[in-house]
Design a protein around this motif. Structure first.
Motif, PDB file in Angstrom:
ATOM      1  N   LYS A  54      92.897 -50.856 120.153  1.00 14.79           N
ATOM      2  CA  LYS A  54      93.300 -49.620 119.478  1.00 14.79           C
ATOM      3  C   LYS A  54      92.946 -49.646 118.000  1.00 14.79           C
ATOM      4  CE  LYS A  54      97.218 -48.759 122.580  1.00 14.79           C
ATOM      5  NZ  LYS A  54      98.703 -48.744 122.680  1.00 14.79           N
ATOM      6  N   LEU A  55      93.176 -50.779 117.369  1.00  9.17           N
ATOM      7  CA  LEU A  55      92.894 -50.898 115.938  1.00  9.17           C
ATOM      8  C   LEU A  55      91.400 -50.832 115.658  1.00  9.17           C
ATOM      9  CD1 LEU A  55      94.073 -51.233 113.139  1.00  9.17           C
ATOM     10  CD2 LEU A  55      94.234 -53.698 113.539  1.00  9.17           C
ATOM     11  N   LEU A  56      90.598 -51.477 116.484  1.00  6.80           N
ATOM     12  CA  LEU A  56      89.140 -51.435 116.302  1.00  6.80           C
ATOM     13  C   LEU A  56      88.602 -50.017 116.478  1.00  6.80           C
ATOM     14  CD1 LEU A  56      88.031 -54.725 118.102  1.00  6.80           C
ATOM     15  CD2 LEU A  56      87.927 -54.242 115.645  1.00  6.80           C
ATOM     16  N   GLU A  57      89.187 -49.268 117.387  1.00 10.79           N
ATOM     17  CA  GLU A  57      88.767 -47.868 117.580  1.00 10.79           C
ATOM     18  C   GLU A  57      89.040 -47.055 116.314  1.00 10.79           C
ATOM     19  OE1 GLU A  57      90.932 -46.696 121.050  1.00 10.79           O
ATOM     20  OE2 GLU A  57      89.485 -47.605 122.446  1.00 10.79           O
ATOM     21  N   LYS A  58      90.190 -47.300 115.678  1.00 14.35           N
ATOM     22  CA  LYS A  58      90.525 -46.599 114.432  1.00 14.35           C
ATOM     23  C   LYS A  58      89.555 -46.980 113.313  1.00 14.35           C
ATOM     24  CE  LYS A  58      95.489 -46.440 115.445  1.00 14.35           C
ATOM     25  NZ  LYS A  58      96.819 -46.955 115.013  1.00 14.35           N
ATOM     26  N   ILE A  59      89.186 -48.257 113.251  1.00 15.34           N
ATOM     27  CA  ILE A  59      88.235 -48.722 112.232  1.00 15.34           C
ATOM     28  C   ILE A  59      86.883 -48.037 112.426  1.00 15.34           C
ATOM     29  CG2 ILE A  59      86.974 -50.710 111.319  1.00 15.34           C
ATOM     30  CD1 ILE A  59      89.864 -50.853 110.554  1.00 15.34           C
ATOM     31  N   ASP A  60      86.424 -47.935 113.665  1.00 14.72           N
ATOM     32  CA  ASP A  60      85.139 -47.290 113.953  1.00 14.72           C
ATOM     33  C   ASP A  60      85.135 -45.830 113.500  1.00 14.72           C
ATOM     34  OD1 ASP A  60      83.700 -49.396 115.000  1.00 14.72           O
ATOM     35  OD2 ASP A  60      84.372 -49.058 117.052  1.00 14.72           O
ATOM     36  N   ILE A  61      86.224 -45.129 113.773  1.00 11.77           N
ATOM     37  CA  ILE A  61      86.318 -43.728 113.360  1.00 11.77           C
ATOM     38  C   ILE A  61      86.281 -43.619 111.842  1.00 11.77           C
ATOM     39  CG2 ILE A  61      87.835 -41.699 113.312  1.00 11.77           C
ATOM     40  CD1 ILE A  61      88.826 -42.585 116.107  1.00 11.77           C
ATOM     41  N   PHE A  62      86.991 -44.521 111.167  1.00 13.50           N
ATOM     42  CA  PHE A  62      86.985 -44.488 109.704  1.00 13.50           C
ATOM     43  C   PHE A  62      85.581 -44.716 109.145  1.00 13.50           C
ATOM     44  CE2 PHE A  62      86.757 -46.759 105.696  1.00 13.50           C
ATOM     45  CZ  PHE A  62      87.339 -45.815 104.860  1.00 13.50           C
ATOM     46  N   ILE A  85      98.455 -58.181 122.656  1.00 14.22           N
ATOM     47  CA  ILE A  85      97.622 -58.440 121.476  1.00 14.22           C
ATOM     48  C   ILE A  85      96.228 -57.854 121.671  1.00 14.22           C
ATOM     49  CG2 ILE A  85      96.511 -60.266 120.106  1.00 14.22           C
ATOM     50  CD1 ILE A  85      99.071 -61.965 120.774  1.00 14.22           C
ATOM     51  N   MET A  86      95.653 -58.051 122.858  1.00 16.55           N
ATOM     52  CA  MET A  86      94.322 -57.530 123.144  1.00 16.55           C
ATOM     53  C   MET A  86      94.326 -56.003 123.196  1.00 16.55           C
ATOM     54  SD  MET A  86      92.725 -60.219 123.056  1.00 16.55           S
ATOM     55  CE  MET A  86      93.071 -61.970 123.125  1.00 16.55           C
ATOM     56  N   GLU A  87      95.399 -55.438 123.728  1.00 19.92           N
ATOM     57  CA  GLU A  87      95.522 -53.975 123.758  1.00 19.92           C
ATOM     58  C   GLU A  87      95.631 -53.419 122.343  1.00 19.92           C
ATOM     59  OE1 GLU A  87      98.949 -53.195 126.147  1.00 19.92           O
ATOM     60  OE2 GLU A  87      98.143 -54.254 127.902  1.00 19.92           O
ATOM     61  N   ASN A  88      96.433 -54.075 121.507  1.00 20.48           N
ATOM     62  CA  ASN A  88      96.589 -53.649 120.109  1.00 20.48           C
ATOM     63  C   ASN A  88      95.281 -53.788 119.343  1.00 20.48           C
ATOM     64  OD1 ASN A  88      99.299 -53.193 120.641  1.00 20.48           O
ATOM     65  ND2 ASN A  88      99.983 -55.149 119.816  1.00 20.48           N
ATOM     66  N   GLU A  89      94.543 -54.873 119.622  1.00 21.14           N
ATOM     67  CA  GLU A  89      93.251 -55.095 118.963  1.00 21.14           C
ATOM     68  C   GLU A  89      92.286 -53.957 119.282  1.00 21.14           C
ATOM     69  OE1 GLU A  89      89.568 -58.353 118.935  1.00 21.14           O
ATOM     70  OE2 GLU A  89      91.046 -58.365 120.537  1.00 21.14           O
ATOM     71  N   PHE A 112      83.730 -56.261 107.571  1.00 22.75           N
ATOM     72  CA  PHE A 112      84.362 -57.580 107.649  1.00 22.75           C
ATOM     73  C   PHE A 112      85.567 -57.529 108.586  1.00 22.75           C
ATOM     74  CE2 PHE A 112      83.096 -59.336 103.166  1.00 22.75           C
ATOM     75  CZ  PHE A 112      81.788 -59.429 103.592  1.00 22.75           C
ATOM     76  N   VAL A 113      86.358 -56.475 108.434  1.00 23.01           N
ATOM     77  CA  VAL A 113      87.569 -56.333 109.244  1.00 23.01           C
ATOM     78  C   VAL A 113      87.211 -56.179 110.720  1.00 23.01           C
ATOM     79  CG1 VAL A 113      89.547 -54.840 109.725  1.00 23.01           C
ATOM     80  CG2 VAL A 113      88.959 -55.407 107.367  1.00 23.01           C
ATOM     81  N   LYS A 114      86.211 -55.355 110.992  1.00 23.05           N
ATOM     82  CA  LYS A 114      85.832 -55.076 112.378  1.00 23.05           C
ATOM     83  C   LYS A 114      85.221 -56.289 113.082  1.00 23.05           C
ATOM     84  CE  LYS A 114      82.646 -52.307 115.158  1.00 23.05           C
ATOM     85  NZ  LYS A 114      81.666 -51.181 115.187  1.00 23.05           N
ATOM     86  N   PHE A 115      84.296 -56.968 112.408  1.00 23.64           N
ATOM     87  CA  PHE A 115      83.533 -58.014 113.080  1.00 23.64           C
ATOM     88  C   PHE A 115      84.103 -59.423 112.925  1.00 23.64           C
ATOM     89  CE2 PHE A 115      80.227 -54.695 112.484  1.00 23.64           C
ATOM     90  CZ  PHE A 115      79.912 -54.501 113.817  1.00 23.64           C
ATOM     91  N   TYR A 116      84.916 -59.652 111.919  1.00 21.47           N
ATOM     92  CA  TYR A 116      85.407 -61.009 111.669  1.00 21.47           C
ATOM     93  C   TYR A 116      86.930 -61.131 111.634  1.00 21.47           C
ATOM     94  CZ  TYR A 116      80.537 -61.546 110.379  1.00 21.47           C
ATOM     95  OH  TYR A 116      79.166 -61.535 110.400  1.00 21.47           O
ATOM     96  N   ILE A 117      87.586 -60.283 110.848  1.00 22.14           N
ATOM     97  CA  ILE A 117      89.018 -60.494 110.602  1.00 22.14           C
ATOM     98  C   ILE A 117      89.861 -60.164 111.830  1.00 22.14           C
ATOM     99  CG2 ILE A 117      90.991 -59.831 109.196  1.00 22.14           C
ATOM    100  CD1 ILE A 117      89.041 -59.379 106.861  1.00 22.14           C
ATOM    101  N   ILE A 118      89.709 -58.963 112.376  1.00 21.64           N
ATOM    102  CA  ILE A 118      90.516 -58.584 113.546  1.00 21.64           C
ATOM    103  C   ILE A 118      90.225 -59.480 114.753  1.00 21.64           C
ATOM    104  CG2 ILE A 118      90.923 -56.781 115.271  1.00 21.64           C
ATOM    105  CD1 ILE A 118      90.773 -54.721 113.050  1.00 21.64           C
ATOM    106  N   PRO A 119      88.955 -59.695 115.135  1.00 18.18           N
ATOM    107  CA  PRO A 119      88.702 -60.560 116.295  1.00 18.18           C
ATOM    108  C   PRO A 119      89.237 -61.982 116.113  1.00 18.18           C
ATOM    109  CG  PRO A 119      86.751 -59.273 115.775  1.00 18.18           C
ATOM    110  CD  PRO A 119      87.709 -59.072 114.639  1.00 18.18           C
ATOM    111  N   SER A 120      89.093 -62.530 114.902  1.00 13.27           N
ATOM    112  CA  SER A 120      89.539 -63.910 114.662  1.00 13.27           C
ATOM    113  C   SER A 120      91.055 -64.028 114.720  1.00 13.27           C
ATOM    114  CB  SER A 120      89.030 -64.398 113.301  1.00 13.27           C
ATOM    115  OG  SER A 120      87.618 -64.402 113.260  1.00 13.27           O
ATOM    116  N   LEU A 121      91.760 -63.096 114.065  1.00 12.86           N
ATOM    117  CA  LEU A 121      93.217 -63.139 114.091  1.00 12.86           C
ATOM    118  C   LEU A 121      93.743 -62.894 115.502  1.00 12.86           C
ATOM    119  CD1 LEU A 121      94.248 -61.268 110.801  1.00 12.86           C
ATOM    120  CD2 LEU A 121      94.407 -63.718 111.286  1.00 12.86           C
TER     121      LEU A 121
END
Length: 259
Positions: free
Chosen positions: A138-146, A132-136, A110-119
């Protein structure tokens, strides 16, 4: 005097420029997305139960001066009187929402596909800042690793019993069945009924949460002679958003290995 007044208004607008986030997981997430862009403030302490929290006078003052409020929806205190609220629940397709369960942030998909992109999209419209796009990213990369790390730990089948269904979406995503001790918020299922239901099934772990009472899970634990573990959906000690995930994954790993 007129110049002084205009300067005062300008200073006040800067001083009161911030985003308020209702609960700690989104505070951690939004802080990462808006790093270097705007100030972010947390409304509810992570050691309280947002389902039963009532706003204090200081909370109302904080909300009144916010440029934007980020809320989960169907979870925290009523914010309908504020017209600058973004509700995360509106970004989750209704087809995926089950049992009216509002704990969307604990599902990494949910966080990867909906919450982060929408916010991120909402924030970019508001600030027009490429950070904001740079931060997004980096955060998505961390989610993928998790997600990859979580699949290594959660390759198992069976049933987990939880005190409260905060981790419902999380366990379901990783193929683990889940039952809980509440039919609704503060509406408990009879303990005998629960015990009879799970006896004979492959029960792999018992969990409660830091923000929930432990009395009922203690009874179950004693009856089944099985240790219970304490999860933290709000990330009391989490250093960042993904750290919240990893701390809970480690607790789940210990539970599955009965450490």
């Amino acid at each position: 005097m007129k110049k002084f007044f205009l300067l005062f208004l300008l200073f006040s607008s800067v001083m009161f420029s911030y985003v308020v986030v209702t609960i700690n997981p989104y505070y951690l997430l939004v802080s990462e997305l808006l790093k270097g862009v705007d100030d972010v403030k947390l409304l509810l302490p992570p050691n309280v139960n947002p389902h039963v929290y009532s706003l204090k006078v200081s909370d109302v003052k904080l909300l009144a001066k916010a440029n934007l409020i980020i809320a989960n929806g169907n979870l925290e205190p009523n914010l309908e009187k504020y017209d600058n609220v973004l509700y995360v629940k509106n970004y989750i397709p209704e087809v995926f929402i089950e049992h009216k369960n509002p704990h969307f942030w604990l599902d990494p998909y949910f966080v990867k596909f909906y919450i982060i992109p929408s916010l991120s999209e909402e924030f970019y419209k508001m600030y027009k800042d490429n950070k904001i796009m740079e931060n997004e990213k980096k955060l998505l990369e961390k989610i993928d690793i998790f997600i990859k790390d979580a699949w290594k730990v959660l390759k198992t089948d069976g049933l987990v019993l939880v005190n409260h269904p905060s981790f419902y979406y999380f366990f379901k995503e990783f193929g683990i069945k889940i039952k809980w001790l509440e039919e609704g918020h503060n509406v408990s299922i009879g303990l005998k009924k629960i015990i009879n239901t799970i006896k004979g099934r492959k029960l792999i772990a018992l969990f409660t949460e830091k923000q929930q009472p432990e009395s009922k899970i203690k009874v179950i634990s004693k009856e089944l002679k099985k240790k219970y573990y304490v999860l933290d959906p709000l990330g009391i000690d989490a250093k960042n958003f993904v750290d919240l995930y990893y701390k809970n994954l480690e607790i789940i790993r210990k539970a599955l290995k009965n450490e």
